[in-house]
Design a protein around this motif. Sequence first.
Motif, PDB file in Angstrom:
ATOM      1  N   HIS A   1       0.757  -1.000   0.127  1.00  0.00           N
ATOM      2  CA  HIS A   1      -0.089  -0.110   0.509  1.00  0.00           C
ATOM      3  C   HIS A   1       0.335   1.716  -0.414  1.00  0.00           C
ATOM      4  O   HIS A   1       2.405   1.314   0.272  1.00  0.00           O
ATOM      5  N   THR A   2       0.568   2.121  -0.944  1.00  0.00           N
ATOM      6  CA  THR A   2       0.806   3.676   0.031  1.00  0.00           C
ATOM      7  C   THR A   2       0.734   3.989   1.387  1.00  0.00           C
ATOM      8  O   THR A   2      -0.007   3.591   1.730  1.00  0.00           O
ATOM      9  N   GLY A   3       0.703   5.420   1.159  1.00  0.00           N
ATOM     10  CA  GLY A   3       1.149   6.009   2.805  1.00  0.00           C
ATOM     11  C   GLY A   3       2.156   5.960   3.587  1.00  0.00           C
ATOM     12  O   GLY A   3       2.945   4.781   4.018  1.00  0.00           O
ATOM     13  N   ALA A   4       1.679   6.466   4.564  1.00  0.00           N
ATOM     14  CA  ALA A   4       2.600   6.065   5.754  1.00  0.00           C
ATOM     15  C   ALA A   4       2.593   4.351   5.931  1.00  0.00           C
ATOM     16  O   ALA A   4       1.670   3.296   6.501  1.00  0.00           O
ATOM     17  N   SER A   5       3.025   4.187   7.439  1.00  0.00           N
ATOM     18  CA  SER A   5       3.832   2.874   7.573  1.00  0.00           C
ATOM     19  C   SER A   5       2.397   2.402   8.600  1.00  0.00           C
ATOM     20  O   SER A   5       2.839   2.444   9.685  1.00  0.00           O
ATOM     21  N   GLY A   6       2.298   0.986   8.626  1.00  0.00           N
ATOM     22  CA  GLY A   6       1.190   0.693   9.516  1.00  0.00           C
ATOM     23  C   GLY A   6       0.242   1.017   9.252  1.00  0.00           C
ATOM     24  O   GLY A   6      -0.701   0.694  10.241  1.00  0.00           O
ATOM     25  N   GLU A   7      -0.464   1.380   8.181  1.00  0.00           N
ATOM     26  CA  GLU A   7      -2.025   2.390   8.155  1.00  0.00           C
ATOM     27  C   GLU A   7      -2.762   1.338   7.391  1.00  0.00           C
ATOM     28  O   GLU A   7      -3.710   1.574   7.383  1.00  0.00           O
ATOM     29  N   CYS A   8      -2.183   0.032   6.657  1.00  0.00           N
ATOM     30  CA  CYS A   8      -3.242  -0.137   6.260  1.00  0.00           C
ATOM     31  C   CYS A   8      -2.683  -2.046   6.806  1.00  0.00           C
ATOM     32  O   CYS A   8      -1.139  -2.391   7.511  1.00  0.00           O
ATOM     33  N   SER A   9      -3.834  -3.132   7.104  1.00  0.00           N
ATOM     34  CA  SER A   9      -3.341  -4.169   7.510  1.00  0.00           C
ATOM     35  C   SER A   9      -4.077  -5.627   7.343  1.00  0.00           C
ATOM     36  O   SER A   9      -5.563  -4.915   6.352  1.00  0.00           O
ATOM     37  N   CYS A  10      -3.869  -6.747   7.531  1.00  0.00           N
ATOM     38  CA  CYS A  10      -4.934  -7.524   7.198  1.00  0.00           C
ATOM     39  C   CYS A  10      -6.032  -7.873   7.759  1.00  0.00           C
ATOM     40  O   CYS A  10      -5.244  -8.572   9.006  1.00  0.00           O
ATOM     41  N   THR A  11      -7.036  -8.263   8.060  1.00  0.00           N
ATOM     42  CA  THR A  11      -7.553  -8.668   9.345  1.00  0.00           C
ATOM     43  C   THR A  11      -7.707 -10.323   8.474  1.00  0.00           C
ATOM     44  O   THR A  11      -7.126 -10.788   8.005  1.00  0.00           O
ATOM     45  N   PRO A  12      -8.311 -11.149   9.983  1.00  0.00           N
ATOM     46  CA  PRO A  12      -8.381 -12.541  10.380  1.00  0.00           C
ATOM     47  C   PRO A  12      -8.595 -13.480   9.205  1.00  0.00           C
ATOM     48  O   PRO A  12      -8.009 -14.377   8.743  1.00  0.00           O
ATOM     49  N   ASP A  13      -9.400 -12.464   8.526  1.00  0.00           N
ATOM     50  CA  ASP A  13     -10.553 -12.844   7.028  1.00  0.00           C
ATOM     51  C   ASP A  13      -9.645 -13.105   6.180  1.00  0.00           C
ATOM     52  O   ASP A  13     -10.169 -13.344   4.817  1.00  0.00           O
ATOM     53  N   GLY A  14      -8.459 -11.988   5.846  1.00  0.00           N
ATOM     54  CA  GLY A  14      -7.936 -12.081   4.639  1.00  0.00           C
ATOM     55  C   GLY A  14      -8.191 -10.910   3.351  1.00  0.00           C
ATOM     56  O   GLY A  14      -8.206 -11.009   2.360  1.00  0.00           O
ATOM     57  N   GLN A  15      -8.550  -9.552   4.665  1.00  0.00           N
ATOM     58  CA  GLN A  15      -9.843  -8.663   3.861  1.00  0.00           C
ATOM     59  C   GLN A  15      -8.760  -7.270   4.270  1.00  0.00           C
ATOM     60  O   GLN A  15      -7.614  -7.965   5.583  1.00  0.00           O
ATOM     61  N   ALA A  16      -8.733  -6.681   3.389  1.00  0.00           N
ATOM     62  CA  ALA A  16      -8.045  -5.127   4.319  1.00  0.00           C
ATOM     63  C   ALA A  16      -8.347  -4.186   4.163  1.00  0.00           C
ATOM     64  O   ALA A  16      -9.612  -3.941   4.206  1.00  0.00           O
ATOM     65  N   THR A  17      -7.424  -3.816   5.407  1.00  0.00           N
ATOM     66  CA  THR A  17      -7.946  -2.752   6.147  1.00  0.00           C
ATOM     67  C   THR A  17      -7.089  -1.991   6.225  1.00  0.00           C
ATOM     68  O   THR A  17      -6.196  -1.214   6.883  1.00  0.00           O
ATOM     69  N   CYS A  18      -7.521   0.075   6.143  1.00  0.00           N
ATOM     70  CA  CYS A  18      -6.712   1.083   6.000  1.00  0.00           C
ATOM     71  C   CYS A  18      -7.674   2.170   6.777  1.00  0.00           C
ATOM     72  O   CYS A  18      -8.308   2.194   6.476  1.00  0.00           O
ATOM     73  N   SER A  19      -6.307   3.078   7.208  1.00  0.00           N
ATOM     74  CA  SER A  19      -7.111   3.868   7.218  1.00  0.00           C
ATOM     75  C   SER A  19      -6.762   5.658   6.887  1.00  0.00           C
ATOM     76  O   SER A  19      -5.851   5.326   6.414  1.00  0.00           O
ATOM     77  N   ALA A  20      -7.236   6.485   6.892  1.00  0.00           N
ATOM     78  CA  ALA A  20      -7.211   7.512   5.996  1.00  0.00           C
ATOM     79  C   ALA A  20      -6.925   7.215   4.602  1.00  0.00           C
ATOM     80  O   ALA A  20      -8.181   6.775   4.027  1.00  0.00           O
ATOM     81  N   ASN A  21      -6.092   7.998   3.896  1.00  0.00           N
ATOM     82  CA  ASN A  21      -6.691   7.381   1.846  1.00  0.00           C
ATOM     83  C   ASN A  21      -5.643   7.373   1.564  1.00  0.00           C
ATOM     84  O   ASN A  21      -5.078   7.095   0.612  1.00  0.00           O
ATOM     85  N   GLU A  22      -4.483   5.981   2.349  1.00  0.00           N
ATOM     86  CA  GLU A  22      -4.135   4.679   1.438  1.00  0.00           C
ATOM     87  C   GLU A  22      -4.239   3.977   0.608  1.00  0.00           C
ATOM     88  O   GLU A  22      -5.896   3.866   0.543  1.00  0.00           O
ATOM     89  N   ARG A  23      -3.920   4.185  -0.518  1.00  0.00           N
ATOM     90  CA  ARG A  23      -3.858   2.956  -1.350  1.00  0.00           C
ATOM     91  C   ARG A  23      -3.146   2.411  -1.585  1.00  0.00           C
ATOM     92  O   ARG A  23      -2.775   1.859  -1.969  1.00  0.00           O
ATOM     93  N   VAL A  24      -4.387   0.414  -1.362  1.00  0.00           N
ATOM     94  CA  VAL A  24      -3.623  -0.816  -1.322  1.00  0.00           C
ATOM     95  C   VAL A  24      -4.023  -1.656  -3.016  1.00  0.00           C
ATOM     96  O   VAL A  24      -3.992  -1.028  -4.026  1.00  0.00           O
ATOM     97  N   MET A  25      -2.628  -2.047  -2.653  1.00  0.00           N
ATOM     98  CA  MET A  25      -1.816  -1.600  -4.458  1.00  0.00           C
ATOM     99  C   MET A  25      -2.456  -3.808  -4.243  1.00  0.00           C
ATOM    100  O   MET A  25      -2.512  -4.151  -6.174  1.00  0.00           O
ATOM    101  N   LYS A  26      -1.972  -4.022  -3.540  1.00  0.00           N
ATOM    102  CA  LYS A  26      -1.891  -6.036  -3.583  1.00  0.00           C
ATOM    103  C   LYS A  26      -2.437  -6.720  -2.235  1.00  0.00           C
ATOM    104  O   LYS A  26      -1.786  -5.860  -1.139  1.00  0.00           O
TER     105      LYS A  26
END
Length: 150
Positions: A56-81
């Motif tokens: 993802h773009t943005g600051a370190s640690g702003e996106c993470s994976c949930t226990p069911d394999g989904q992405a969760t991000c705060s603010a305006n980070e862009r998930v690339m993969k």
Amino acid sequence: MAIPSLGQLKQRQRLELVAQTVMVNLQQARSEAISQADAVQLRFSRHPTGSCYILHTGASGECSCTPDGQATCSANERVMKLEWIPSTQNIAVRANVANMSFQARQGAVTSTGSIDISAANGDTIRHIVSIAGRVRSCSPSGGVKRFPRC
């Protein structure tokens, strides 16, 4: 007698496929950071139901994976993969760092680290990421013949 060896072959192929996918994603993270002139984060996590990593773009640690394999991000980070490897595949992805940040323009990485892709039978492929963002691969036990022993 052939059935166990067929199962081992399928497991080895799955291991090598996941390792190849991780390698391609590491290269993509570095390439995107250089070409977009913006830092790209690679964050790893493990859950009882599987292994996950997210680019993802943005600051370190702003996106993470949930226990069911989904992405969760705060603010305006862009998930690339997002890559989710369910535990039912008997493959686990483990990194010795929680996050790698590929820097804009030069592609250098902080924190350097290694990523182990392991099969249930103990075969492991390790990707080692240098400070320059370059990756080399090896097999800690030497059990995966296509890779040199670490």
